[in-house]
Design a protein around this motif. Structure first.
Motif, mmCIF file in Angstrom:
data_model
loop_
_atom_site.group_PDB
_atom_site.id
_atom_site.type_symbol
_atom_site.label_atom_id
_atom_site.label_comp_id
_atom_site.label_asym_id
_atom_site.label_seq_id
_atom_site.Cartn_x
_atom_site.Cartn_y
_atom_site.Cartn_z
ATOM 1 N N HIS A 74 101.179 50.786 -35.910
ATOM 2 C CA HIS A 74 100.867 49.968 -34.734
ATOM 3 C C HIS A 74 99.375 50.066 -34.444
ATOM 4 O O HIS A 74 98.844 51.164 -34.239
ATOM 5 N N ARG A 114 94.949 52.956 -33.944
ATOM 6 C CA ARG A 114 96.049 52.772 -34.886
ATOM 7 C C ARG A 114 96.857 54.051 -34.984
ATOM 8 O O ARG A 114 96.285 55.152 -34.980
ATOM 9 N N ARG A 136 97.684 48.358 -44.722
ATOM 10 C CA ARG A 136 97.085 47.338 -43.844
ATOM 11 C C ARG A 136 96.535 46.148 -44.608
ATOM 12 O O ARG A 136 96.118 45.162 -43.986
ATOM 13 N N SER A 195 100.350 41.552 -41.393
ATOM 14 C CA SER A 195 101.151 42.291 -40.423
ATOM 15 C C SER A 195 102.455 41.552 -40.149
ATOM 16 O O SER A 195 102.541 40.326 -40.294
ATOM 17 N N GLN A 210 101.903 40.044 -34.731
ATOM 18 C CA GLN A 210 100.506 39.924 -34.304
ATOM 19 C C GLN A 210 100.486 39.081 -33.041
ATOM 20 O O GLN A 210 100.949 37.937 -33.038
ATOM 21 N N ARG A 252 98.739 44.454 -33.657
ATOM 22 C CA ARG A 252 99.213 44.163 -35.009
ATOM 23 C C ARG A 252 100.166 45.284 -35.405
ATOM 24 O O ARG A 252 99.872 46.459 -35.167
ATOM 25 N N TRP A 309 102.849 46.703 -38.556
ATOM 26 C CA TRP A 309 103.390 46.663 -39.910
ATOM 27 C C TRP A 309 104.655 47.518 -39.949
ATOM 28 O O TRP A 309 104.609 48.706 -39.591
#
Length: 378
Positions: free
Chosen positions: A71, A81, A147, A151, A154, A164, A166
């Protein structure tokens, strides 16, 4: 802090384990909205029903398969992140060398119990606690590679945070992350009481087992996107600058706010009643942080000894407090994260509100259900 009302949360042992879960997410137009935040923060008895209504109306979604999540959120020009997963709570450290998650503040047991009851009522972990650590080079490289793909989510939420996300489900990637966390020693940056509440959930709400064997956590690499560490100032009502006289030469008057704030340093705090200003020299001894010296050596000799100070997250907030009601604002220097880590790793609990790690993610981005999220600890 009064040892009679605070306690140390259970210390999770290494290796730190973040496990996949099926994330619930509020719709972007609800994330960051004040009404949504209030729904999770206050002990409303109808939160679960309200959340169910949001799900029926399409305002909540849930992933179909468990995942770890990377995240990334950006607010006020700062990007953070972190890995988000279900922190395994089932293994308790027996020695300090085994500890994987270090608290640096004690917790009020009643507050932790209230939070546990609230999470049980909601049947969810509504937001991750924030942990910070130094990631291994291999883990940092692996997350950088992840990354490179688009993603999965978003969006910009109602508060202006840009997100964003993943979802990580690939078996090789999950295995690499697990290996990269083997030596991790993480500091609780935000969420001491929620961390303690996870333990209370396990003990007091057996009806939610085995989901309560883990708690939602976000692990931030302080070498990659460090959280901003700020000071939290103290407000002492009923105290005047004259009450500082027992400190002798450690107290020095200064001309005004600019000179006083400029004098803030690792061993210097500022005291003001809003009209007059002074610096207080607090030499650090025995590796104590300035906030420890203040609470252990200074506050006990003041007229309010035995009364907890109030807290302010900005100089303006502190000055406003003494403008409304007579007292002193004690302006604190920014602590050094290395000093905080050192204190935590040596088993010291700092005074309440010693640190302010920012920014925090908006509530509702990643939520963990305690009812319909299967758990596999293999």
């Amino acid at each position: 802090m009064d040892s009679g009302v605070v306690a140390t949360p259970t210390l999770v042992t290494r290796p730190l384990r973040l496990e996949p879960f099926r994330a619930l997410m509020l719709a972007p137009n609800r994330i960051g909205a004040q009404a949504s935040a209030r729904s999770f923060a206050r002990p409303y008895s109808d939160v679960a029903a309200r959340f169910a209504a949001w799900r029926r109306s399409g305002q909540v979604s849930q992933d179909t398969a468990p995942a770890l999540y990377l995240h990334e959120y950006t607010t006020s020009g700062i990007t953070i992140r972190g890995l988000v997963g279900a922190l395994d709570l089932t293994r308790e450290a027996r020695t300090r060398d085994e500890v994987a998650v270090f608290p640096h503040e004690g917790v009020h047991t009643a507050q932790a119990a209230e939070l546990a009851d609230r999470m049980a009522e909601m049947a969810m972990n509504p937001a991750p606690i924030l942990l910070t650590h130094r990631a291994s080079p291999d883990l940092r490289t692996r997350l950088r590679e992840l990354r490179q793909r688009p993603s999965d989510h978003q969006f910009t939420d109602r508060s202006g945070q840009y997100h964003r996300i993943w979802a990580i489900r690939d078996a090789d990637a999950l295995a690499a992350i697990e290996a990269g966390l083997i030596e991790t020693r993480a500091l609780i940056a935000d969420g001491h009481h929620r961390y303690a509440a996870y333990g209370r959930l396990r003990a007091d709400h057996l009806e939610l087992a085995p989901a309560t064997d883990a708690g939602l956590a976000m692990l931030v690499d302080l070498e990659d996107t460090p959280l901003f560490l700020g000071a939290i100032h103290r407000v002492l009502h009923g105290v005047s600058l004259r009450d500082l006289e027992p400190l002798g030469d450690a107290v020095r008057p200064v001309a005004g706010p600019q000179e006083a704030v400029a004098a803030l340093a690792p061993t210097t705090v500022v005291a003001t009643d809003g009209h007059h200003w002074a610096t207080i020299s607090l030499p650090r001894t025995d590796d104590r942080l300035t906030v420890e010296v203040l609470h252990q050596d200074v506050l006990p000799v003041l007229p309010t000894a035995g009364h907890e100070p109030r807290y302010a997250h900005s100089v303006d907030e502190a000055l406003s407090a003494v403008a409304r009601r007579r007292g002193l604002a004690i302006l604190m220097p920014v602590p050094d994260v290395v000093d905080v880590l050192h204190a935590a790793e040596h088993g010291r609990l700092l005074p309440e509100k010693a640190t302010s790690f920012q920014p925090k993610p908006s509530v509702g981005v990643l939520i963990r259900s305690l009812r319909d999220e299967p758990t596999d600890r293999g």
